[in-house]
Write a protein that holds these residues in place. Structure first.
Motif, PDB file in Angstrom:
ATOM      1  N   MET A 237      12.988 -31.336  53.702  1.00  0.00           N
ATOM      2  CA  MET A 237      13.405 -32.721  53.942  1.00  0.00           C
ATOM      3  C   MET A 237      12.177 -33.550  54.306  1.00  0.00           C
ATOM      4  O   MET A 237      11.755 -33.591  55.456  1.00  0.00           O
ATOM      5  CB  MET A 237      14.456 -32.772  55.054  1.00  0.00           C
ATOM      6  CG  MET A 237      15.776 -32.134  54.657  1.00  0.00           C
ATOM      7  SD  MET A 237      16.940 -31.943  56.041  1.00  0.00           S
ATOM      8  CE  MET A 237      17.199 -33.640  56.540  1.00  0.00           C
ATOM      9  N   SER A 238      11.606 -34.216  53.312  1.00  0.00           N
ATOM     10  CA  SER A 238      10.469 -35.095  53.544  1.00  0.00           C
ATOM     11  C   SER A 238      10.975 -36.453  54.022  1.00  0.00           C
ATOM     12  O   SER A 238      12.184 -36.690  54.124  1.00  0.00           O
ATOM     13  CB  SER A 238       9.672 -35.262  52.249  1.00  0.00           C
ATOM     14  OG  SER A 238      10.459 -35.936  51.274  1.00  0.00           O
ATOM     15  N   GLY A 239      10.029 -37.344  54.277  1.00  0.00           N
ATOM     16  CA  GLY A 239      10.416 -38.679  54.732  1.00  0.00           C
ATOM     17  C   GLY A 239      11.229 -39.443  53.711  1.00  0.00           C
ATOM     18  O   GLY A 239      11.989 -40.350  54.060  1.00  0.00           O
ATOM     19  N   SER A 240      11.087 -39.089  52.436  1.00  0.00           N
ATOM     20  CA  SER A 240      11.826 -39.771  51.379  1.00  0.00           C
ATOM     21  C   SER A 240      13.066 -39.000  50.939  1.00  0.00           C
ATOM     22  O   SER A 240      13.694 -39.335  49.936  1.00  0.00           O
ATOM     23  CB  SER A 240      10.921 -39.990  50.164  1.00  0.00           C
ATOM     24  OG  SER A 240      10.433 -38.751  49.664  1.00  0.00           O
ATOM     25  N   SER A 241      13.428 -37.976  51.696  1.00  0.00           N
ATOM     26  CA  SER A 241      14.554 -37.129  51.321  1.00  0.00           C
ATOM     27  C   SER A 241      15.865 -37.894  51.383  1.00  0.00           C
ATOM     28  O   SER A 241      16.058 -38.807  52.201  1.00  0.00           O
ATOM     29  CB  SER A 241      14.627 -35.923  52.257  1.00  0.00           C
ATOM     30  OG  SER A 241      15.807 -35.182  52.046  1.00  0.00           O
ATOM     31  N   ASP A 242      16.774 -37.508  50.495  1.00  0.00           N
ATOM     32  CA  ASP A 242      18.125 -38.074  50.506  1.00  0.00           C
ATOM     33  C   ASP A 242      19.100 -37.158  51.243  1.00  0.00           C
ATOM     34  O   ASP A 242      20.314 -37.261  51.057  1.00  0.00           O
ATOM     35  CB  ASP A 242      18.615 -38.299  49.070  1.00  0.00           C
ATOM     36  CG  ASP A 242      17.872 -39.419  48.370  1.00  0.00           C
ATOM     37  OD1 ASP A 242      17.533 -40.411  49.042  1.00  0.00           O
ATOM     38  OD2 ASP A 242      17.607 -39.294  47.156  1.00  0.00           O
ATOM     39  N   ILE A 243      18.590 -36.268  52.073  1.00  0.00           N
ATOM     40  CA  ILE A 243      19.434 -35.372  52.856  1.00  0.00           C
ATOM     41  C   ILE A 243      19.455 -35.866  54.297  1.00  0.00           C
ATOM     42  O   ILE A 243      18.404 -36.070  54.915  1.00  0.00           O
ATOM     43  CB  ILE A 243      18.913 -33.921  52.812  1.00  0.00           C
ATOM     44  CG1 ILE A 243      18.848 -33.423  51.369  1.00  0.00           C
ATOM     45  CG2 ILE A 243      19.817 -33.011  53.638  1.00  0.00           C
ATOM     46  CD1 ILE A 243      18.222 -32.052  51.215  1.00  0.00           C
ATOM     47  N   GLY A 244      20.647 -36.082  54.808  1.00  0.00           N
ATOM     48  CA  GLY A 244      20.803 -36.524  56.182  1.00  0.00           C
ATOM     49  C   GLY A 244      21.645 -35.544  56.986  1.00  0.00           C
ATOM     50  O   GLY A 244      22.243 -34.615  56.441  1.00  0.00           O
ATOM     51  N   VAL A 245      21.674 -35.756  58.286  1.00  0.00           N
ATOM     52  CA  VAL A 245      22.428 -34.903  59.208  1.00  0.00           C
ATOM     53  C   VAL A 245      23.342 -35.794  60.033  1.00  0.00           C
ATOM     54  O   VAL A 245      22.897 -36.815  60.565  1.00  0.00           O
ATOM     55  CB  VAL A 245      21.483 -34.126  60.144  1.00  0.00           C
ATOM     56  CG1 VAL A 245      22.277 -33.343  61.185  1.00  0.00           C
ATOM     57  CG2 VAL A 245      20.580 -33.191  59.342  1.00  0.00           C
ATOM     58  N   THR A 246      24.600 -35.429  60.126  1.00  0.00           N
ATOM     59  CA  THR A 246      25.505 -36.213  60.971  1.00  0.00           C
ATOM     60  C   THR A 246      25.687 -35.534  62.325  1.00  0.00           C
ATOM     61  O   THR A 246      25.950 -34.339  62.406  1.00  0.00           O
ATOM     62  CB  THR A 246      26.876 -36.427  60.294  1.00  0.00           C
ATOM     63  OG1 THR A 246      27.719 -37.157  61.202  1.00  0.00           O
ATOM     64  CG2 THR A 246      27.542 -35.118  59.928  1.00  0.00           C
ATOM     65  N   THR A 247      25.503 -36.319  63.379  1.00  0.00           N
ATOM     66  CA  THR A 247      25.792 -35.864  64.737  1.00  0.00           C
ATOM     67  C   THR A 247      26.886 -36.749  65.343  1.00  0.00           C
ATOM     68  O   THR A 247      26.962 -36.914  66.550  1.00  0.00           O
ATOM     69  CB  THR A 247      24.530 -35.907  65.618  1.00  0.00           C
ATOM     70  OG1 THR A 247      23.973 -37.232  65.584  1.00  0.00           O
ATOM     71  CG2 THR A 247      23.481 -34.916  65.119  1.00  0.00           C
ATOM     72  N   ASP A 248      27.706 -37.303  64.476  1.00  0.00           N
ATOM     73  CA  ASP A 248      28.766 -38.218  64.931  1.00  0.00           C
ATOM     74  C   ASP A 248      30.095 -37.863  64.276  1.00  0.00           C
ATOM     75  O   ASP A 248      30.745 -38.703  63.660  1.00  0.00           O
ATOM     76  CB  ASP A 248      28.378 -39.667  64.616  1.00  0.00           C
ATOM     77  CG  ASP A 248      29.316 -40.669  65.278  1.00  0.00           C
ATOM     78  OD1 ASP A 248      29.920 -40.314  66.316  1.00  0.00           O
ATOM     79  OD2 ASP A 248      29.457 -41.790  64.752  1.00  0.00           O
ATOM     80  N   LEU A 249      30.470 -36.597  64.389  1.00  0.00           N
ATOM     81  CA  LEU A 249      31.745 -36.143  63.852  1.00  0.00           C
ATOM     82  C   LEU A 249      32.847 -36.318  64.886  1.00  0.00           C
ATOM     83  O   LEU A 249      32.629 -36.095  66.089  1.00  0.00           O
ATOM     84  CB  LEU A 249      31.645 -34.677  63.427  1.00  0.00           C
ATOM     85  CG  LEU A 249      30.724 -34.399  62.237  1.00  0.00           C
ATOM     86  CD1 LEU A 249      30.465 -32.910  62.102  1.00  0.00           C
ATOM     87  CD2 LEU A 249      31.318 -34.963  60.952  1.00  0.00           C
ATOM     88  N   LYS A 250      34.011 -36.688  64.437  1.00  0.00           N
ATOM     89  CA  LYS A 250      35.144 -36.957  65.327  1.00  0.00           C
ATOM     90  C   LYS A 250      35.418 -35.792  66.270  1.00  0.00           C
ATOM     91  O   LYS A 250      35.646 -35.978  67.473  1.00  0.00           O
ATOM     92  CB  LYS A 250      36.387 -37.249  64.486  1.00  0.00           C
ATOM     93  CG  LYS A 250      37.675 -37.417  65.265  1.00  0.00           C
ATOM     94  CD  LYS A 250      38.865 -37.613  64.327  1.00  0.00           C
ATOM     95  CE  LYS A 250      40.176 -37.670  65.083  1.00  0.00           C
ATOM     96  NZ  LYS A 250      41.333 -37.804  64.149  1.00  0.00           N
ATOM     97  N   GLU A 251      35.386 -34.579  65.736  1.00  0.00           N
ATOM     98  CA  GLU A 251      35.728 -33.402  66.541  1.00  0.00           C
ATOM     99  C   GLU A 251      34.526 -32.849  67.303  1.00  0.00           C
ATOM    100  O   GLU A 251      34.673 -31.950  68.137  1.00  0.00           O
ATOM    101  CB  GLU A 251      36.278 -32.289  65.638  1.00  0.00           C
ATOM    102  CG  GLU A 251      37.522 -32.677  64.856  1.00  0.00           C
ATOM    103  CD  GLU A 251      37.205 -33.461  63.584  1.00  0.00           C
ATOM    104  OE1 GLU A 251      38.168 -33.944  62.962  1.00  0.00           O
ATOM    105  OE2 GLU A 251      36.014 -33.576  63.222  1.00  0.00           O
ATOM    106  N   GLY A 252      33.324 -33.354  67.011  1.00  0.00           N
ATOM    107  CA  GLY A 252      32.114 -32.819  67.603  1.00  0.00           C
ATOM    108  C   GLY A 252      31.442 -31.834  66.659  1.00  0.00           C
ATOM    109  O   GLY A 252      31.761 -31.759  65.468  1.00  0.00           O
ATOM    110  N   TYR A 253      30.513 -31.077  67.174  1.00  0.00           N
ATOM    111  CA  TYR A 253      29.759 -30.109  66.383  1.00  0.00           C
ATOM    112  C   TYR A 253      29.520 -28.897  67.257  1.00  0.00           C
ATOM    113  O   TYR A 253      29.601 -28.943  68.494  1.00  0.00           O
ATOM    114  CB  TYR A 253      28.421 -30.705  65.909  1.00  0.00           C
ATOM    115  CG  TYR A 253      27.890 -31.727  66.867  1.00  0.00           C
ATOM    116  CD1 TYR A 253      27.274 -31.355  68.053  1.00  0.00           C
ATOM    117  CD2 TYR A 253      28.079 -33.092  66.629  1.00  0.00           C
ATOM    118  CE1 TYR A 253      26.845 -32.294  68.953  1.00  0.00           C
ATOM    119  CE2 TYR A 253      27.656 -34.044  67.529  1.00  0.00           C
ATOM    120  CZ  TYR A 253      27.023 -33.629  68.701  1.00  0.00           C
ATOM    121  OH  TYR A 253      26.622 -34.568  69.606  1.00  0.00           O
TER     122      TYR A 253
END
Length: 347
Positions: A237-253
């Motif tokens: 995942m470089s600075g121009s990557s189109d891959i993101g991470v969500t830490t805002d899920l309704k149920e948590g993580y």
């Protein structure tokens, strides 16, 4: 003018240097034997804990490497003649070893940084203390919206687009627990998980086995979401990557804690061992972990870099949504999960 970030970092470094300077005379020439993970985790520990600790105190730190299961096995096998003073392992190791009476309680009065550790990371009554935490969550292609709920994995929008962990990984066990929860069950009642997992089958693009290839698939949009630990995708995942991470899920993580323990009956100086654990809990070390391996801090004073912040859990609000699954119970449920998982996906 000095920014808050610079002020906190400078103050923490000065405090650490003063503490180590006071300790150096008593620790010079002493040896501490420690066990922790290899790979990128081990390199980060060497860089932010072992090397600065040896330089500041004059102590020698002898390192042995192994995953958590290997560390549990080694401490257990050596119970009559312990060769490890301090072990770093996943939280399940704290509970497993302490149930066997193989750990000493950490004296928090000898670990100054412990006062700034979130209480949830004081494990099993003080027989372990967490120094980093990593999450199992949903990664996604950022050209589309981020999932807002685990339930989104079953959405028609993701049909044939989901990367699912292999059953050999803990992430698959945690996904099963979430499937049960979404169906009204729990770790203790996994029955609702099986129809949910069966319904997930058409959603699957493939099972995660090669992160380099999986990252390419996610980047290209062939798959659009993946259930995994973000740090595994970090190299791709470089600075121009189109891959993101969500830490805002309704149920948590799901969160797993890397923790330090004292091995009962070991030969190393206990003050030296406590000082080593204190270094693991320092804001400087934990900021380094966040940047290098995307593991979140347990010390409330840690300032996470802007580059790492999107990929780690580090705020009180985020930590409040972390799901801590009882690890020993999860291990006990593993045979049931594996059997049903294989029937659903491979029969």
């Amino acid at each position: 003018m000095v920014s808050r970030r610079t002020f906190l970092a400078t103050t923490a470094a000065a405090a650490m240097a003063g503490t180590f300077k006071a300790q150096a005379a008593s620790f010079d020439g002493q040896t501490l034997r420690v066990q922790f993970w290899g790979g990128s985790d081990g390199l980060a520990i060497q860089k932010y804990i072992v090397d600065p600790f040896m330089k500041a105190t004059g102590a020698k730190v002898v390192v042995e490497e192994g995953v958590t299961s290997a560390s549990i096995a080694k401490v257990t096998a050596q119970k009559n003649d312990p060769q490890i003073d301090v072990a770093f392992l996943d939280d399940v190791g704290v509970f497993a070893l302490n149930r066997q009476g193989l750990l000493d309680k950490i004296d928090l009065s000898k670990v100054p940084n412990a006062k700034d550790v979130y209480p949830a990371f004081i494990l099993d009554g003080g027989f372990g203390i967490g120094f980093w935490t990593y999450i199992t969550t949903i990664l996604h292609n950022t050209k589309g919206p981020a999932p807002a709920s685990w339930d989104d994995l079953w959405s028609p929008a993701y049909q044939g687009k989901v990367l699912v962990p292999a059953i050999t990984d803990t992430q698959a066990l945690l996904l099963t627990v979430m499937a049960a929860q979404l169906g009204g069950g729990s770790l203790e009642n996994l029955d609702p998980a099986w129809p949910r997992l069966k319904a997930l089958k058409p959603q699957i693009f493939s099972f995660i086995e090669n992160r380099a290839l999986d990252a390419q698939v996610l980047q290209a949009g062939q798959a659009t979401v993946a259930v995994d630990i973000p740090t595994y995708f970090k190299p791709y995942m470089s600075g121009s990557s189109d891959i993101g991470v969500t830490t805002d899920l309704k149920e948590g993580y799901f969160a797993i804690t890397g923790a330090a323990v004292l091995v009962k009956g070991s030969k190393g100086d206990r003050d030296l061992a406590h000082a080593f654990i204190n270094q693991a809990l320092s804001p400087d070390a934990q900021a380094g972990f966040a940047t290098d391996v995307w593991y979140g801090p347990t010390n409330q004073k840690t300032v996470v870099s802007d580059s790492a912040a999107p990929y780690v859990v580090h705020t009180p609000e985020q930590l409040a949504k972390a799901i801590q699954v009882p690890r020993l119970e999860l291990v006990n449920k593993r045979p049931e999960i594996v059997e049903n998982w294989n029937k659903i996906f491979f029969s």
